[in-house]
Design a protein around this motif. Structure first.
Motif, mmCIF file in Angstrom:
data_model
loop_
_atom_site.group_PDB
_atom_site.id
_atom_site.type_symbol
_atom_site.label_atom_id
_atom_site.label_comp_id
_atom_site.label_asym_id
_atom_site.label_seq_id
_atom_site.Cartn_x
_atom_site.Cartn_y
_atom_site.Cartn_z
ATOM 1 N N ILE A 38 0.833 -1.211 0.000
ATOM 2 C CA ILE A 38 0.000 0.000 0.000
ATOM 3 C C ILE A 38 0.863 1.254 0.000
ATOM 4 C CG2 ILE A 38 -1.703 1.315 1.318
ATOM 5 C CD1 ILE A 38 -2.864 -1.314 2.272
ATOM 6 N N LEU A 39 1.911 1.263 0.825
ATOM 7 C CA LEU A 39 2.777 2.438 0.900
ATOM 8 C C LEU A 39 3.485 2.711 -0.426
ATOM 9 C CD1 LEU A 39 4.359 2.036 4.456
ATOM 10 C CD2 LEU A 39 2.627 3.683 3.727
ATOM 11 N N PHE A 281 -3.683 -4.615 -3.279
ATOM 12 C CA PHE A 281 -3.162 -3.724 -2.236
ATOM 13 C C PHE A 281 -2.371 -2.564 -2.837
ATOM 14 C CE2 PHE A 281 -3.809 -7.443 0.619
ATOM 15 C CZ PHE A 281 -4.636 -6.811 1.524
ATOM 16 N N ILE A 282 -1.617 -2.819 -3.908
ATOM 17 C CA ILE A 282 -0.887 -1.732 -4.566
ATOM 18 C C ILE A 282 -1.870 -0.742 -5.178
ATOM 19 C CG2 ILE A 282 0.623 -1.174 -6.512
ATOM 20 C CD1 ILE A 282 2.057 -3.879 -5.931
ATOM 21 N N ASP A 283 -2.924 -1.257 -5.813
ATOM 22 C CA ASP A 283 -3.942 -0.382 -6.395
ATOM 23 C C ASP A 283 -4.656 0.423 -5.309
ATOM 24 O OD1 ASP A 283 -5.404 0.217 -9.012
ATOM 25 O OD2 ASP A 283 -7.083 -0.295 -7.701
ATOM 26 N N THR A 284 -4.818 -0.184 -4.135
ATOM 27 C CA THR A 284 -5.399 0.552 -3.002
ATOM 28 C C THR A 284 -4.526 1.749 -2.643
ATOM 29 O OG1 THR A 284 -6.438 -1.441 -2.100
ATOM 30 C CG2 THR A 284 -6.071 0.390 -0.578
ATOM 31 N N GLY A 285 -3.208 1.538 -2.630
ATOM 32 C CA GLY A 285 -2.295 2.646 -2.358
ATOM 33 C C GLY A 285 -2.328 3.707 -3.440
ATOM 34 N N ILE A 286 -2.418 3.266 -4.700
ATOM 35 C CA ILE A 286 -2.473 4.224 -5.817
ATOM 36 C C ILE A 286 -3.729 5.092 -5.713
ATOM 37 C CG2 ILE A 286 -2.729 4.411 -8.331
ATOM 38 C CD1 ILE A 286 -1.046 1.835 -8.545
#
Length: 394
Positions: A38-39, A281-286
């Motif tokens: 996420i970060l 989770f990466i898309d959530t961070g984006i």
């Protein structure tokens, strides 16, 4: 097309970087990989550097990742170990959490719909995040681990039921009937799967386990997509179908040879945690609205407030699921584990913002609190378990 290509490469790079970052810091502190995912998404996304943008394709992949995360959660629950007292007391604790969460929501916002969104988010427990942590710590089969599994099962399934009832036309009678119909269909499928010998099915699984046929993985995708689509056609949240698909698969494959089941579990982990879940989770961070927090002192102040509310609203009622004879340290661990929530928080707040029911500031504050809970609470809980020096209270 160029924007999509760049986004795909950078998302893949972030997925590789996240476990490396987790390994780099694990000597000092063990941080779940999802926090780094996420970060990194926030860092490279529009909130900071702006190198990667969310696209329709990456959002679709992220939806598959979220569905796969809940499939894994349903598949990993050992219902024989949590049936009876653990699941009953965990269910009672969740009902208390939901009521307390909605009450807290009303104290923060005036709109009833926004209060419900906040309450459902605060009543969740991140089973998919906690199970690997418990396994790695050797606590999964202990009484505490069984209690946490029961908490997580109810803390993921309960909010999905609640949000499905809430959004199914906002008509409680109709929504309840639709939900009951879906549950009955799923239960019938699970009963049929549990009573059948599946000789031909298992033989096909064995024959293609190490070939390009991959019948087991293809069957998983069929079950997952079928129940997700069915839940969506019925007006229910898709994650309810994904969770049910995981339970159904676990029953269907239960009588297969143990060696085959072990290989299949590894393949599921590879597809889920090697590909789809990191994208989610990466898309959530984006997509994280960092400016909604930094531009509003009130929204920023809500992050620690929601973190405390997770402990009070979800953590304290989790004590109902504490095993008999738990020590003070064990009970503190139960509170911390129960208050750990992120995937459902992300899903519920996304639904709330998409429908215009909560502001982006509240959504970002809830997700930020969920991230902090995943970062802090499991670590503190494990320290409690490793320092169980108090006498049991009974």
């Amino acid at each position: 097309m160029q924007s999509l290509s760049v986004s795909l490469v950078l998302i893949a790079a972030m997925a590789v970087a996240a476990p490396l970052a987790a390994r780099f810091v694990e000597r000092r502190v063990k941080i779940p990989i999802v926090v780094f995912e996420i970060l990194l998404g926030m860092l490279l996304g529009p909130s900071v550097l702006g190198w990667v943008q969310s696209t329709q394709f990456t959002d679709t992949l992220a939806d598959f990742g979220l569905a796969m995360l809940f499939f894994v959660a349903g598949n990993e629950i050992d219902f024989t170990s949590i049936r009876g007292r653990p699941i009953m007391r965990a269910s009672a604790g969740w009902i208390v959490s939901l009521a307390a969460g909605i009450a807290a929501g009303f104290a923060l916002v005036s709109a009833a719909e926004a209060a419900v969104i906040i309450g459902v988010a605060l009543s969740s427990t991140a089973l998919g995040t906690l199970l690997p942590i418990l396994r790695d710590a050797g606590e999964a089969k202990t009484p505490i681990g069984i209690g946490v599994t029961a908490l997580g099962a109810v803390g993921e399934f309960g909010p999905l039921v609640a949000i499905s009832l809430f959004f199914s036309g906002r008509q409680l009678g109709t929504a309840s009937g639709v939900l009951l119909g879906f549950v009955l269909l799923t239960v019938v499928a699970i009963l049929l799967a549990s009573r059948s010998r599946h000789t031909l099915f298992h033989s096909q699984v064995t024959r293609t386990l190490h070939t390009s046929g991959q019948f087991a993985v293809r069957s998983i995708m069929l079950i997952l997509s079928s129940l997700v689509v069915l839940s969506m056609l019925l007006g229910l949240d898709m994650l309810l179908g994904a969770f049910a698909a995981g339970v159904l698969w676990k029953v269907a494959i239960a009588r297969a040879p143990e060696a085959d089941r072990t290989v299949i579990e590894r393949k599921i982990d590879a597809v889920a945690f090697g590909f789809l879940v990191p994208v989610f989770f990466i898309d959530t961070g984006i997509d994280f609205k960092l400016d909604a927090l930094t531009s509003s002192p009130l929204a920023l102040a809500m992050v620690p407030l929601f973190l405390v509310l997770l402990l009070v609203v979800r953590g304290l009622p989790s004590l109902l699921a504490a095993p008999r004879g738990s020590s003070r340290a064990g009970k503190r661990a139960i509170i911390l584990f129960g208050a750990t929530g992120l995937p459902v928080v992300v899903a519920v707040t996304a639904i709330g913002t998409d429908h215009g029911l909560i502001s982006s500031g509240i959504a970002s504050a809830l997700v930020g609190a969920g991230m902090l809970s995943v970062l802090l609470f499991p670590l503190l809980a494990l320290r409690q378990l490793h320092a169980r020096l108090d006498q049991p209270l009974g």
